[in-house]
Design an enzyme around this catalytic site. Structure first.
Site, mmCIF file in Angstrom:
data_model
loop_
_atom_site.group_PDB
_atom_site.id
_atom_site.type_symbol
_atom_site.label_atom_id
_atom_site.label_comp_id
_atom_site.label_asym_id
_atom_site.label_seq_id
_atom_site.Cartn_x
_atom_site.Cartn_y
_atom_site.Cartn_z
ATOM 1 N N GLY A 192 0.822 -1.207 0.000
ATOM 2 C CA GLY A 192 0.000 0.000 0.000
ATOM 3 C C GLY A 192 0.853 1.252 0.000
ATOM 4 C CG ASP A 193 3.130 2.729 3.422
ATOM 5 O OD1 ASP A 193 2.209 3.556 3.388
ATOM 6 O OD2 ASP A 193 3.585 2.277 4.484
ATOM 7 C CB VAL A 194 5.562 0.143 -2.371
ATOM 8 C CG1 VAL A 194 6.232 0.143 -3.735
ATOM 9 C CG2 VAL A 194 6.571 -0.235 -1.288
ATOM 10 N N GLY A 214 3.501 5.708 -2.872
ATOM 11 C CA GLY A 214 4.680 6.482 -3.258
ATOM 12 C C GLY A 214 4.886 6.526 -4.757
#
Length: 398
Positions: free
Chosen positions: A169-171, A174
């Protein structure tokens, strides 16, 4: 001769912490932007306390903040806000990943900053985005994976919903923020008009679930956890070999026929149960049993060698110790470059996946220690005197 960097001259003010935002800043820095990492004085990015550690320094922090220029600035102090506004005048991009509304409470929201610099690109990544009924909720990677549906389809039949091993989710957040910023950068260079890029972790996960979403949208069937199998084609799965499991991805009719020949069963290509992709998906259990009768006779290395010789996608399931020494991944593609850090010393980082022919996007400088470049940022970039800088330090503004 060192290849040029595509974002030479682009100035980024990076207010982000932990992963999604810093990942975007990392990519921009790797591609040549001058990224000023702005942290809270005395504390810094939360991830400075995240393991693993090398000589007491967070490798987590060092990976996502390599190549950035590090300074501290207290945005809760009026003088700190004024200094930030000075920096905005000289910047191309601001990125932040606070909870929506935080920058507005500080008096530094997009509406304020675009008046200072109409060409400014303002990039924000948050759990749910800057509008909608959930926009004020806090959000982390696991929230994005759970709310966006990824966890519900990850794991084995009958098992619990599972978060992916890496914070996807974070990747994805970003990556999407970086894509949006690069599009906005192209736009501002042709129009002179800045833009706000608003990215949500949940949206990023939902967007990545394209074909999975369509199972429900097109058929009304709720996708379930299916292990390593793929809903859209087969054989595309893990299969048991003598020593471990091997991946085979014969994703179209030609590859499937080649696999049948390789297994010594060319007649299988004409079996009515497996004639088309749709047939093979429907009868995947029977097909898996047939393929595993063959794969269990060989080791993973033997199978992958045979598959690749025939042009059929196949590979081992690498543990990380194998990944970091692989001649393709670590060697030719340089996915684990070495960087000399002033405290951690020589260490290997995880590279970004972007390769250019005429330019370079590999990291070239380490992450900063907290406040490392204060004198450079406030002296050279903002042209303040030594006395002014020392006064800012005494008042805990920087």
């Amino acid at each position: 001769m060192m290849k040029k960097k595509l974002l030479d001259g682009v100035v980024v003010l990076d207010l982000t912490r932990v992963l999604a935002g810093p990942y975007c800043g990392m990519l921009l820095a790797d591609m040549g932007a001058v990224v000023y990492k702005i942290e809270v004085p005395g504390k810094g990015d939360d991830s400075r306390s995240f393991g693993p550690y090398v000589n007491g320094e967070s490798a987590y922090y060092m990976n996502f903040n390599r190549g950035k220029i590090g300074c501290t600035l207290n945005l809760k102090k009026e003088e700190g806000k004024d200094i930030f506004k000075e920096m905005v005048k000289k910047a191309d991009i601001v990125i932040e990943n606070y909870r929506p509304g935080t920058m507005e409470k500080l008096g530094l929201g997009y509406d304020v900053l675009k008046e200072i610099n109409p060409r400014l690109i303002y990039g924000a990544v948050s759990g749910f985005g800057h509008y909608g009924p959930y926009h004020n909720r806090a959000g982390y990677d696991i929230i994005g994976q759970a709310m966006g549906g990824l966890m519900s389809t990850t794991g084995w039949p009958g098992g619990e919903a599972t978060r992916t091993g890496t914070p996807m989710g974070d990747v994805l957040g970003g990556l999407n923020l970086t894509i949006g910023i690069l599009a906005a950068l192209f736009h501002v260079r042709s129009t002179g008009i800045g833009e706000k890029v608003d990215v949500s972790l949940v949206d990023s996960v939902v967007s990545s679930m394209t074909n999975i979403n369509l199972i429900y949208l097109a058929e009304g069937r709720i996708p379930e956890r299916i292990g390593n199998r793929y809903e859209s084609t087969y054989p595309y799965d893990s299969f048991k070999a003598k020593d471990n499991s091997v991946i085979i991805g014969a994703g179209n009719d030609k590859l499937y026929k080649n696999l049948c020949v390789l297994m010594g069963m060319p007649e299988l290509a004409d079996d009515p149960r497996f004639l088309t992709v749709k047939d093979r998906v429907q009868n995947h259990e029977a097909m898996k049993q047939i393929i595993e009768t063959w794969t269990k006779q060989y080791t993973v290395e033997e199978i992958t060698s045979m598959l690749n010789k025939e042009g059929i996608p196949g590979c081992p399931i690498n543990s990380i110790d194998k990944v970091v020494i692989d001649p393709q991944i670590a060697g030719a593609r340089n996915m684990f470059p070495q960087i000399e850090h002033p405290v951690a010393g020589l260490m290997r980082l995880t590279n970004n996946a972007i390769k250019f022919t005429e330019s370079n996007a590999d990291p070239v400088a380490p992450a900063p220690v907290l406040g490392q470049d204060n004198d450079l940022v406030f002296g050279k970039f903002l042209e303040k005197s030594n006395d002014e800088i020392n006064a800012l330090k005494e008042k805990s503004v920087i």
